[in-house]
Design a protein around this motif. Structure first.
Motif, PDB file in Angstrom:
ATOM      1  N   GLN A  68      14.957  -1.789  27.473  1.00 28.61           N
ATOM      2  CA  GLN A  68      13.789  -0.948  27.185  1.00 28.61           C
ATOM      3  C   GLN A  68      12.884  -0.855  28.400  1.00 28.61           C
ATOM      4  N   LEU A  69      12.647   0.385  28.856  1.00 28.86           N
ATOM      5  CA  LEU A  69      11.797   0.650  30.006  1.00 28.86           C
ATOM      6  C   LEU A  69      10.722   1.658  29.628  1.00 28.86           C
ATOM      7  N   VAL A  70       9.655   1.681  30.426  1.00 31.10           N
ATOM      8  CA  VAL A  70       8.677   2.752  30.358  1.00 31.10           C
ATOM      9  C   VAL A  70       8.674   3.445  31.726  1.00 31.10           C
ATOM     10  N   LYS A  71       8.908   4.749  31.746  1.00 25.19           N
ATOM     11  CA  LYS A  71       8.906   5.516  32.985  1.00 25.19           C
ATOM     12  C   LYS A  71       7.480   5.972  33.253  1.00 25.19           C
ATOM     13  N   LEU A  72       6.967   5.605  34.419  1.00 24.79           N
ATOM     14  CA  LEU A  72       5.574   5.873  34.738  1.00 24.79           C
ATOM     15  C   LEU A  72       5.390   7.046  35.674  1.00 24.79           C
ATOM     16  N   ILE A  73       6.464   7.512  36.310  1.00 27.75           N
ATOM     17  CA  ILE A  73       6.341   8.596  37.289  1.00 27.75           C
ATOM     18  C   ILE A  73       7.597   9.439  37.277  1.00 27.75           C
TER      19      ILE A  73
END
Length: 335
Positions: free
Chosen positions: A330-335
């Motif tokens: 699980q990741l969060v893409k910030l850009i």
């Protein structure tokens, strides 16, 4: 950096969960970025890691690590790019792994930052198979389970960031790899894509009988990410002198107590059970990362990611992770 980018969006932990964690425990804030001091670097984080251990840090209770302080940026691993530098060891454009937590920018004197090469390994993989989860898998398997060719290695949460690596490394060591995962899709991925020999769907409602059928000759090494009823079922299939690497107990993270059904098996089967924290074994990281990086670069180690978009999505994505809604890392893409 433009004037508009001088704002850093951050997510703070503002209250401790009573039982299950909720979105109300977090708060999104906007903070002005201070000018860099000599020796500092500014990192624009591209991806934020979400991991089960974060749930334990939210509580104010005795554990292996200090609790996450309230009203501060939530802890977490990050990968990103140097966008400003007053440190001779880093130049603008360098890709780095750090622990900046749930925020869009990180500021550091360079301590704890590791430069990485993205020529053959995607940047996000340094938060998964070539990062802390991968090293966790490597350490638990090789230093605690110590697999021997021909043995059976069982892995819970087998489609996840850690479990998926454990099974593939066990196969490479000549073992029979069996996974436990939630749902038919995850089990199909575990066997068809990751190459496990079998996978048991704990959501099918017949956990012990299905596990017994999948491991007719018992289990020699068990990598535990879940606890609860999954651990109970696995214990009943352990062979004498089996080894259990206790990595995570996600079934207990909301404070509920799930007693073992047959703790006497620990004695009668002479089992070795060892809990471990990957950050306490810095000496294995270079060897583990070298092996894992080579396997990912060659396409020999498969992995999957669940990617939420934007810093504001982190709390919901994290709560989903605790309920098994993610598929892979699980990741969060910030850009």
């Amino acid at each position: 950096m433009s004037e508009q980018s001088q704002i850093n969006r951050q997510i703070l932990l503002v209250s401790r969960p009573q039982g299950a964690a909720s979105v109300s425990n977090f708060k999104l804030v906007e903070t002005p970025l201070e000018p860099l001091a000599d020796g500092q670097v500014r990192v624009r984080n591209h991806f934020l890691s979400l991991d089960p251990y974060m749930r334990g840090r939210m509580d104010d209770s005795k554990s292996y690590a200090a609790s996450q302080p309230l009203n501060e940026v939530m802890i977490g691993g990050t990968v990103g790019e140097i966008v400003e530098s007053k440190n001779p060891k880093f130049t603008v454009g360098d890709k780095v792994v750090g622990m900046f937590g749930w925020q869009e920018f990180g500021t550091s004197d360079g301590a704890g930052l590791r430069k990485v090469d993205t020529a053959h390994i995607p940047l996000s993989a340094y938060l998964g198979p070539v990062g802390m989860p991968g090293v966790t898998a490597w350490l638990g398997l090789n230093r605690i389970i110590e697999p021997k060719a021909g043995e059976t290695v069982l892995v819970s949460a087998a489609s996840g960031a850690v479990g998926s690596v454990v099974g593939q490394l066990a196969k490479a060591a000549g073992c029979r790899a069996v996974g436990i995962a939630g749902g038919a899709d995850k089990c199909r991925y575990v066997t068809e894509t990751l190459g496990f020999d079998a996978c048991v769907d704990y959501k099918a409602g017949n956990l012990y009988q299905d596990l017994k059928a999948a491991v007719p000759n018992g289990v020699d090494g068990y990598f535990e990410n879940v606890g609860g009823e999954v651990l109970d079922a696995a214990l009943q299939r352990m062979n004498a002198f089996g080894r259990i690497a206790l990595c995570g107990m996600i079934a207990n993270y909301d404070g509920s107590s799930i007693p073992l059904a047959k703790p006497s098996l620990l004695l009668t089967q002479r089992l070795k059970v060892q809990g471990f924290i990957v950050s306490e074994s810095p000496e294995v990281w270079p060897e583990a990362l070298g092996q894992l990086g080579g396997l990912v670069a060659q396409g020999k180690l498969k992995y999957r990611e669940s990617v939420a978009q934007g810093i504001e999505s982190a709390p919901e994505a994290f709560l989903g992770l605790l309920k098994g809604k993610n598929f892979g890392k699980q990741l969060v893409k910030l850009i």
